[in-house]
Scaffold this motif. Structure first.
Motif, PDB file in Angstrom:
ATOM      1  N   ALA A   1       4.493  -5.554  -2.054  1.00  0.00           N
ATOM      2  CA  ALA A   1       4.414  -6.600  -3.085  1.00  0.00           C
ATOM      3  C   ALA A   1       3.172  -6.328  -3.920  1.00  0.00           C
ATOM      4  CB  ALA A   1       4.333  -7.981  -2.436  1.00  0.00           C
ATOM      5  N   GLY A   2       3.178  -6.818  -5.165  1.00  0.00           N
ATOM      6  CA  GLY A   2       2.060  -6.557  -6.058  1.00  0.00           C
ATOM      7  C   GLY A   2       0.826  -7.349  -5.650  1.00  0.00           C
ATOM      8  N   ALA A   3      -0.268  -6.649  -5.385  1.00  0.00           N
ATOM      9  CA  ALA A   3      -1.512  -7.304  -4.975  1.00  0.00           C
ATOM     10  C   ALA A   3      -2.491  -7.305  -6.147  1.00  0.00           C
ATOM     11  CB  ALA A   3      -2.126  -6.565  -3.792  1.00  0.00           C
ATOM     12  N   PRO A   4      -3.106  -8.461  -6.471  1.00  0.00           N
ATOM     13  CA  PRO A   4      -4.064  -8.481  -7.576  1.00  0.00           C
ATOM     14  C   PRO A   4      -5.302  -7.631  -7.285  1.00  0.00           C
ATOM     15  CG  PRO A   4      -3.998 -10.611  -6.437  1.00  0.00           C
ATOM     16  CD  PRO A   4      -2.892  -9.785  -5.874  1.00  0.00           C
ATOM     17  N   PHE A   5      -5.576  -7.406  -5.996  1.00  0.00           N
ATOM     18  CA  PHE A   5      -6.706  -6.569  -5.573  1.00  0.00           C
ATOM     19  C   PHE A   5      -6.347  -5.980  -4.215  1.00  0.00           C
ATOM     20  CE2 PHE A   5      -7.265 -10.907  -4.161  1.00  0.00           C
ATOM     21  CZ  PHE A   5      -7.538 -10.760  -2.804  1.00  0.00           C
ATOM     22  N   VAL A   6      -7.141  -5.021  -3.737  1.00  0.00           N
ATOM     23  CA  VAL A   6      -6.887  -4.434  -2.417  1.00  0.00           C
ATOM     24  C   VAL A   6      -7.570  -5.299  -1.357  1.00  0.00           C
ATOM     25  CG1 VAL A   6      -7.187  -2.407  -0.955  1.00  0.00           C
ATOM     26  CG2 VAL A   6      -6.768  -2.118  -3.408  1.00  0.00           C
TER      27      VAL A   6
ATOM     28  N   GLY B   1      -8.734   8.886   8.310  1.00  0.00           N
ATOM     29  CA  GLY B   1      -7.671   9.885   8.154  1.00  0.00           C
ATOM     30  C   GLY B   1      -6.335   9.254   7.771  1.00  0.00           C
ATOM     31  N   GLY B   2      -6.305   7.925   7.751  1.00  0.00           N
ATOM     32  CA  GLY B   2      -5.069   7.207   7.436  1.00  0.00           C
ATOM     33  C   GLY B   2      -4.829   7.055   5.939  1.00  0.00           C
ATOM     34  N   ARG B   3      -3.606   6.651   5.600  1.00  0.00           N
ATOM     35  CA  ARG B   3      -3.207   6.476   4.201  1.00  0.00           C
ATOM     36  C   ARG B   3      -2.641   5.081   3.992  1.00  0.00           C
ATOM     37  NH1 ARG B   3      -2.217  11.809   1.984  1.00  0.00           N
ATOM     38  NH2 ARG B   3      -0.733  11.081   0.410  1.00  0.00           N
ATOM     39  N   MET B   4      -3.026   4.466   2.882  1.00  0.00           N
ATOM     40  CA  MET B   4      -2.484   3.163   2.513  1.00  0.00           C
ATOM     41  C   MET B   4      -1.918   3.244   1.107  1.00  0.00           C
ATOM     42  SD  MET B   4      -4.315  -0.494   2.707  1.00  0.00           S
ATOM     43  CE  MET B   4      -4.770  -1.282   1.214  1.00  0.00           C
ATOM     44  N   VAL B   5      -0.683   2.765   0.939  1.00  0.00           N
ATOM     45  CA  VAL B   5      -0.038   2.737  -0.377  1.00  0.00           C
ATOM     46  C   VAL B   5       0.138   1.282  -0.786  1.00  0.00           C
ATOM     47  CG1 VAL B   5       1.990   3.407  -1.710  1.00  0.00           C
ATOM     48  CG2 VAL B   5       1.175   4.889   0.104  1.00  0.00           C
ATOM     49  N   ILE B   6      -0.390   0.939  -1.962  1.00  0.00           N
ATOM     50  CA  ILE B   6      -0.383  -0.458  -2.398  1.00  0.00           C
ATOM     51  C   ILE B   6      -0.252  -0.539  -3.926  1.00  0.00           C
ATOM     52  CG2 ILE B   6      -2.949  -0.457  -2.298  1.00  0.00           C
ATOM     53  CD1 ILE B   6      -2.810  -3.472  -1.698  1.00  0.00           C
ATOM     54  N   PRO B   7       0.677  -1.381  -4.416  1.00  0.00           N
ATOM     55  CA  PRO B   7       0.761  -1.588  -5.855  1.00  0.00           C
ATOM     56  C   PRO B   7      -0.282  -2.628  -6.286  1.00  0.00           C
ATOM     57  CG  PRO B   7       2.734  -2.432  -4.717  1.00  0.00           C
ATOM     58  CD  PRO B   7       1.727  -2.113  -3.688  1.00  0.00           C
ATOM     59  N   VAL B   8      -1.230  -2.229  -7.139  1.00  0.00           N
ATOM     60  CA  VAL B   8      -2.340  -3.119  -7.491  1.00  0.00           C
ATOM     61  C   VAL B   8      -2.251  -3.555  -8.953  1.00  0.00           C
ATOM     62  CG1 VAL B   8      -4.859  -3.405  -7.521  1.00  0.00           C
ATOM     63  CG2 VAL B   8      -3.806  -1.923  -5.808  1.00  0.00           C
TER      64      VAL B   8
ATOM     65  N   GLU C   1       1.852  -6.076 -14.126  1.00  0.00           N
ATOM     66  CA  GLU C   1       2.388  -4.750 -13.788  1.00  0.00           C
ATOM     67  C   GLU C   1       1.416  -4.135 -12.807  1.00  0.00           C
ATOM     68  OE1 GLU C   1       3.511  -2.217 -17.041  1.00  0.00           O
ATOM     69  OE2 GLU C   1       5.506  -3.090 -16.827  1.00  0.00           O
ATOM     70  N   GLN C   2       1.949  -3.334 -11.896  1.00  0.00           N
ATOM     71  CA  GLN C   2       1.081  -2.771 -10.870  1.00  0.00           C
ATOM     72  C   GLN C   2       0.962  -1.255 -11.020  1.00  0.00           C
ATOM     73  OE1 GLN C   2       3.757  -4.991  -9.799  1.00  0.00           O
ATOM     74  NE2 GLN C   2       2.297  -6.652 -10.002  1.00  0.00           N
ATOM     75  N   ILE C   3      -0.189  -0.759 -10.647  1.00  0.00           N
ATOM     76  CA  ILE C   3      -0.400   0.687 -10.556  1.00  0.00           C
ATOM     77  C   ILE C   3      -0.267   1.049  -9.081  1.00  0.00           C
ATOM     78  CG2 ILE C   3      -2.069   2.583 -10.834  1.00  0.00           C
ATOM     79  CD1 ILE C   3      -1.251   1.476 -13.522  1.00  0.00           C
ATOM     80  N   MET C   4       0.671   1.958  -8.802  1.00  0.00           N
ATOM     81  CA  MET C   4       0.824   2.393  -7.412  1.00  0.00           C
ATOM     82  C   MET C   4      -0.430   3.164  -7.019  1.00  0.00           C
ATOM     83  SD  MET C   4       3.039   2.013  -5.051  1.00  0.00           S
ATOM     84  CE  MET C   4       4.721   1.973  -5.672  1.00  0.00           C
ATOM     85  N   THR C   5      -1.056   2.737  -5.952  1.00  0.00           N
ATOM     86  CA  THR C   5      -2.357   3.272  -5.559  1.00  0.00           C
ATOM     87  C   THR C   5      -2.317   3.784  -4.118  1.00  0.00           C
ATOM     88  OG1 THR C   5      -3.380   1.650  -7.040  1.00  0.00           O
ATOM     89  CG2 THR C   5      -4.838   2.709  -5.439  1.00  0.00           C
ATOM     90  N   LEU C   6      -2.853   4.984  -3.928  1.00  0.00           N
ATOM     91  CA  LEU C   6      -2.997   5.559  -2.591  1.00  0.00           C
ATOM     92  C   LEU C   6      -4.469   5.532  -2.228  1.00  0.00           C
ATOM     93  CD1 LEU C   6      -2.181   7.338  -0.091  1.00  0.00           C
ATOM     94  CD2 LEU C   6      -2.514   9.317  -1.573  1.00  0.00           C
ATOM     95  N   LEU C   7      -4.766   4.970  -1.056  1.00  0.00           N
ATOM     96  CA  LEU C   7      -6.139   4.979  -0.545  1.00  0.00           C
ATOM     97  C   LEU C   7      -6.150   5.763   0.762  1.00  0.00           C
ATOM     98  CD1 LEU C   7      -6.583   1.264  -1.371  1.00  0.00           C
ATOM     99  CD2 LEU C   7      -8.099   3.006  -2.279  1.00  0.00           C
TER     100      LEU C   7
ATOM    101  N   PRO D   1       4.944 -10.754  -6.612  1.00  0.00           N
ATOM    102  CA  PRO D   1       3.557 -10.876  -6.173  1.00  0.00           C
ATOM    103  C   PRO D   1       3.409 -11.030  -4.656  1.00  0.00           C
ATOM    104  CG  PRO D   1       4.262 -12.869  -7.330  1.00  0.00           C
ATOM    105  CD  PRO D   1       5.382 -11.880  -7.432  1.00  0.00           C
ATOM    106  N   LEU D   2       2.308 -10.489  -4.161  1.00  0.00           N
ATOM    107  CA  LEU D   2       1.931 -10.677  -2.755  1.00  0.00           C
ATOM    108  C   LEU D   2       1.320 -12.080  -2.652  1.00  0.00           C
ATOM    109  CD1 LEU D   2       1.489  -9.459   0.086  1.00  0.00           C
ATOM    110  CD2 LEU D   2      -0.706  -8.620  -0.698  1.00  0.00           C
ATOM    111  N   LEU D   3       1.995 -12.937  -1.899  1.00  0.00           N
ATOM    112  CA  LEU D   3       1.582 -14.346  -1.853  1.00  0.00           C
ATOM    113  C   LEU D   3       0.668 -14.606  -0.681  1.00  0.00           C
ATOM    114  CD1 LEU D   3       5.107 -15.840  -2.589  1.00  0.00           C
ATOM    115  CD2 LEU D   3       3.202 -15.682  -4.191  1.00  0.00           C
TER     116      LEU D   3
END
Length: 214
Positions: free
Chosen positions: A155-160, A171-178, A182-188, A208-210
């Motif tokens: 879900a679209g998150a206004p922030f991480v 070493g882990g990966r997180m994928v989040i639409p921020v 509209e969201q930018i797909m973000t890899l952390l 939206p992420l509620l």
């Protein structure tokens, strides 16, 4: 229980080809799309739309994500067999099933009670067994099961959310639409206790992420 026919299976092959045509190359992702009966995740009246590459409404004002979006997030996540994956936003359970099909141990949170109850029953019925399904606030994650190899936010998150970053293994990966509308797909990628490397992909649109309110 509705059926999964040869016709449905043929449509899934076509859908996987469409998704591959848009640049998805991870065979595990494509195999999951070929295997999972997406039409069963949707209301029977929308069954004709199940294998089109588009999002569709489900219960509780939520959507079942576009297959390409599911495939894109799954590919960026780089799931390996036995990986512990925290999914924020169980929704219809389609993404959950994709992760299970890819061999992940899935822990998933949904904050819509109606959807949580429905999806929990449904996933079991069609043979997908996530490690743990929780009803609760995705912003808080599941600290009691952390750290996770992978985290996916659907879900679209206004922030991480900081809580989620803290639950990712080094070493882990997180994928989040921020983003808000509209969201930018973000890899952390977590490089150390304190360092995260960020990669941004294109724009996507998510519900939206509620926060925790029911």
């Amino acid at each position: 229980m509705r059926k999964d026919t040869l016709k449905h299976q043929g449509k899934r092959q076509q859908l996987a080809a469409v998704v591959a045509g848009k640049g998805i190359t991870d065979e595990k992702v494509l195999d999951a799309i070929k295997k999972i009966p997406r039409h069963l995740f949707m209301d029977s009246s929308f069954e004709d739309h199940a294998y089109q590459d588009k999002a569709f409404p489900i219960a509780a004002d939520q959507t079942i994500s576009q297959p390409y979006t599911v495939a894109f997030q799954s590919e960026v996540l780089q799931v390996f067999k036995g990986a512990t994956v925290l999914e924020i936003g169980t929704g219809s359970g389609y993404q959950t099933a994709v992760l299970c099909e890819m061999g992940a141990k899935v822990y998933s949170i949904e904050r819509q009670q109606e959807l949580f109850k429905k999806t929990r029953l449904f996933l079991g019925k069609i043979g997908y067994r996530p490690k743990y399904l929780a009803f609760g606030d995705g912003y808080k994650g599941l600290p009691e099961y952390a750290p996770f190899d992978r985290i996916i936010v659907t879900a679209g998150a206004p922030f991480v959310p900081k809580a989620l970053l803290s639950q990712l293994k080094v070493g882990g990966r997180m994928v989040i639409p921020v983003g808000k509308n509209e969201q930018i797909m973000t890899l952390l990628e977590r490089r150390s206790e304190t360092e995260f490397e960020k990669t941004e992909f294109g724009q996507f649109r998510f519900v939206p992420l509620l926060e925790d309110k029911n």
